[in-house]
Design an enzyme around this catalytic site. Structure first.
Site, PDB file in Angstrom:
ATOM      1  N   ASP A 136      13.056   4.968   1.148  1.00  0.00           N
ATOM      2  CA  ASP A 136      12.320   3.604   0.527  1.00  0.00           C
ATOM      3  C   ASP A 136      10.984   4.040  -0.079  1.00  0.00           C
ATOM      4  O   ASP A 136      10.450   3.117  -0.552  1.00  0.00           O
ATOM      5  CB  ASP A 136      12.130   2.781   1.752  1.00  0.00           C
ATOM      6  N   HIS A 137      10.419   5.126   0.540  1.00  0.00           N
ATOM      7  CA  HIS A 137       9.079   5.540  -0.108  1.00  0.00           C
ATOM      8  C   HIS A 137       8.673   6.620   0.637  1.00  0.00           C
ATOM      9  O   HIS A 137       9.251   7.249   1.458  1.00  0.00           O
ATOM     10  CB  HIS A 137       7.882   4.406   0.481  1.00  0.00           C
ATOM     11  N   HIS A 139       1.504   5.798   3.194  1.00  0.00           N
ATOM     12  CA  HIS A 139       2.594   6.125   2.507  1.00  0.00           C
ATOM     13  C   HIS A 139       1.759   6.986   1.024  1.00  0.00           C
ATOM     14  O   HIS A 139       0.705   7.097   0.924  1.00  0.00           O
ATOM     15  CB  HIS A 139       3.147   4.805   1.703  1.00  0.00           C
ATOM     16  N   HIS A 147      -0.286  -4.190   3.061  1.00  0.00           N
ATOM     17  CA  HIS A 147      -0.211  -5.598   3.766  1.00  0.00           C
ATOM     18  C   HIS A 147      -1.295  -6.530   3.380  1.00  0.00           C
ATOM     19  O   HIS A 147      -1.099  -7.870   3.229  1.00  0.00           O
ATOM     20  CB  HIS A 147      -0.604  -5.357   5.390  1.00  0.00           C
ATOM     21  N   ARG A 161      -4.240   3.678   8.223  1.00  0.00           N
ATOM     22  CA  ARG A 161      -2.995   3.857   8.142  1.00  0.00           C
ATOM     23  C   ARG A 161      -2.600   3.739   6.916  1.00  0.00           C
ATOM     24  O   ARG A 161      -1.820   4.858   6.360  1.00  0.00           O
ATOM     25  CB  ARG A 161      -2.071   2.781   8.973  1.00  0.00           C
ATOM     26  N   ASP A 162      -2.790   2.900   5.958  1.00  0.00           N
ATOM     27  CA  ASP A 162      -2.434   2.764   4.690  1.00  0.00           C
ATOM     28  C   ASP A 162      -3.424   3.374   3.854  1.00  0.00           C
ATOM     29  O   ASP A 162      -3.261   3.478   2.594  1.00  0.00           O
ATOM     30  CB  ASP A 162      -2.080   1.242   4.284  1.00  0.00           C
ATOM     31  N   HIS A 176       2.815   8.313  10.246  1.00  0.00           N
ATOM     32  CA  HIS A 176       1.634   7.283  10.392  1.00  0.00           C
ATOM     33  C   HIS A 176       0.610   7.638  11.289  1.00  0.00           C
ATOM     34  O   HIS A 176      -0.599   7.291  11.280  1.00  0.00           O
ATOM     35  CB  HIS A 176       2.038   5.826  10.401  1.00  0.00           C
ATOM     36  N   SER A 201       8.098  -0.005   3.088  1.00  0.00           N
ATOM     37  CA  SER A 201       9.344  -0.391   3.492  1.00  0.00           C
ATOM     38  C   SER A 201       9.850  -1.948   3.129  1.00  0.00           C
ATOM     39  O   SER A 201      11.155  -1.845   2.823  1.00  0.00           O
ATOM     40  CB  SER A 201       9.378  -0.055   5.107  1.00  0.00           C
TER      41      SER A 201
END
Length: 558
Positions: free
Chosen positions: A470-471, A500, A141, A171-172, A433, A82
């Site tokens: 945005d993604h 994502h 991140h 999460r990612d 997420h 984002s």
């Protein structure tokens, strides 16, 4: 940020497109395009409005890139996020972003020559270097390899005692991958110990429960991290970090691991932050580090009882808020994003309304405006933040604040007080997420209903809409094998994807105010989010600056 005295802000009039149309800019967060199946929540949900845009005239809908080099990230394997997405949407150009900036600084060694590193290195002789951040290779991140290089470089540049305070991801990256990351960094620290450096893991916890809150949504999250990292206090104590993660994962996933500290044979924490120490938050992305940065840096701080406020030398991997100058010391200079589309449009008299809920409010304001807080001109701009739900997981309230955002945007459009009404609708990302497929389906439907509300208002005022994202996220909720088939674990359980994606995102244009000859170009096949700014400028009746990425629209004479 360039000042008005240094830049010619006057935009040329578009030769074929009129001014004066109300334009709604809708960013659906986490809304990518993927093949339809049961794990594409956008496909499964009743998204009648977005379906109608996709199935409408082909010259009014297309896909654009929202990951990798299209948004300033190092490789095409880097998923968008984002922050960089909204930077690109607002800036109209592609800037080297967090991960890439850090890569360059580490590869060249310049990170160790900068003022930020020199500042923290003053603590190396007598104090401890503490590294706090997300232990992950997700690249959203932070990145594991960057932490590894920083550990190596810091030890070679004088750090004699190092403590790592990690936050698990899930999460990612895949849930459960934390164990491997902890093992890897544990081996690196063991190698440093063999070379005479006192290097150990000191504490840990899950990113959504410890430290990494954002937009001041829940300060208790930061406090849990503070207690473990600074005070050396946590409800769970272990002598081994790998064992800690494995044990705590029995009752929680990576994102929500409770805080723990590593203790010695006397049950004493091995790495609390004390006077004279140095601290680096090694995340390169800003939004989930700002709150901790405030706690570490601000003398006058009242969000929670810090118990003690150690006198430390603190630096961020980057500066997380350029307007607040926070933190005041940082290892890598952030991208200098100047001359954003928002600033240009305000200088050319465009009245702007921006709205989202708390978890994404900074994306349609701060990030959109080139990492700049506040208004360019308060007389021409209005920003509205709708408070997000607090204290619950977003899958429990999957509609989030989509309808409230839709209502505020609708009212702003119908008021005729604004030329541009810009919103972010967060549901696809925030609920996606959580990994809850059924909740994400509900979330996507709610987002679609908000879009309809906005488009109906545009219809009433004879305006124009631009709907994009945005993604990716909600369009693929399962891990897949090389053939694209869903993966299952050894117990036959479906492996959920919470991160994502690298899928493209849609952009749709339309509305009664759209000139008859306007259509999306087919000669910009690699178009990405950065192309949207020039597109919006055109629709406002202006020609974009020469160095902006090309517009996605053309005007065809009938």
């Amino acid at each position: 940020m360039a000042s008005s005295g240094q830049v010619s802000w006057k935009l040329e009039d578009h030769p074929k497109l009129p001014k004066g149309k109300t334009i709604a800019v809708v960013v659906l967060d986490g809304w990518g395009e993927n093949k339809p199946d049961d794990y594409n929540c956008i496909h499964v949900a009743e998204t009648l409005t977005m379906d109608s845009l996709k199935q409408g005239a082909p010259e009014k809908w297309r896909l654009i890139r929202a990951h990798g080099t299209a948004v300033g990230l190092p490789t095409e394997e880097d998923m968008g996020n984002s922050e960089v997405g909204h930077n690109a949407l607002g800036a109209g150009r592609i800037f080297a972003q967090g991960a890439k900036l850090v890569d360059l600084a580490l590869a060249s060694g310049k990170i160790y020559e900068g003022e930020g590193f020199k500042y923290i290195s003053e603590s190396f002789e007598k104090g401890t270097l503490h590294l706090i951040g997300l232990l992950s290779d997700g690249g959203v991140h932070s990145r594991l390899d960057q932490l590894q290089l920083l550990l190596k470089g810091a030890s070679e540049h004088g750090a004699k005692r190092i403590r790592v305070h990690f936050l698990t991801d899930g999460r990612d990256v895949s849930d459960g991958s934390s164990v491997g990351f902890v093992e890897t960094i544990g081996n690196d620290l063991a190698n440093l110990r063999e070379k005479g450096v006192d290097a150990r893991i000191a504490s840990g916890g899950g990113r959504m429960y410890v430290t990494m809150d954002r937009y001041e949504n829940d300060w208790d999250v930061v406090k849990r991290g503070w207690d473990a990292q600074v005070l050396g206090e946590a409800p769970h104590k272990f002598t081994n970090a790998v064992e800690a993660v494995k044990k705590l994962r029995e009752n929680a996933n990576d994102q929500y691991l409770p805080p723990f500290v590593i203790v010695d044979e006397h049950n004493k924490a091995v790495g609390p932050i004390v006077d004279g120490d140095a601290v680096v938050t090694f995340n390169f992305r800003a939004d989930r580090m700002v709150m901790l940065a405030k706690a570490l840096e601000y003398q006058d701080f009242d969000k929670f009882d810090r118990v003690r406020f150690p006198k430390i030398r603190y630096a961020g991997m980057l500066q997380y808020d350029g307007e607040l100058k926070l933190p005041s010391h940082y290892l890598v200079s952030p991208p200098e994003i100047d001359r954003t589309s928002g600033e240009y449009l305000v200088y050319n008299g465009i009245r702007t309304f921006a709205c989202s809920e708390t978890v994404k409010f900074g994306h349609v304001t701060f990030f959109w405006n080139g990492n700049r807080s506040g208004y360019f001109n308060p007389e021409l701009e209005k920003y509205v933040e709708i408070p997000s739900d607090i204290g619950i997981s977003f899958n429990l309230q999957p509609k989030m604040k989509a309808l409230e955002i839709g209502e505020r945007a609708r009212d702003a459009i119908l008021s005729l007080k604004f030329d541009q009404v810009r919103v972010n609708i967060a549901n696809g990302d925030m609920v996606g997420h959580t990994g809850d497929i059924q909740a994400t389906i509900v979330a996507c439907k709610a987002a679609d209903e908000a879009v309809k509300m906005i488009l109906d208002a545009i219809e009433q005022v004879g305006g124009i809409y631009v709907v994009t994202a945005d993604h990716g996220n909600a369009e693929d909720m399962v891990k897949r094998d090389k053939c694209g088939q869903p993966l299952y674990d050894k117990n036959g359980q479906l492996q959920i994807l919470t991160s994502h994606t690298c899928h493209p995102v849609p952009i749709a244009i339309g509305g009664p105010g759209l000139a008859p000859g306007v259509r999306l170009r087919n000669d910009v096949p690699d178009g990405g989010l950065a192309n949207v700014a020039a597109t919006i400028m055109n629709l406002h009746g202006f020609v974009a600056p020469n160095d902006y990425e090309p517009t996605l629209i053309q005007v065809v004479d009938n």
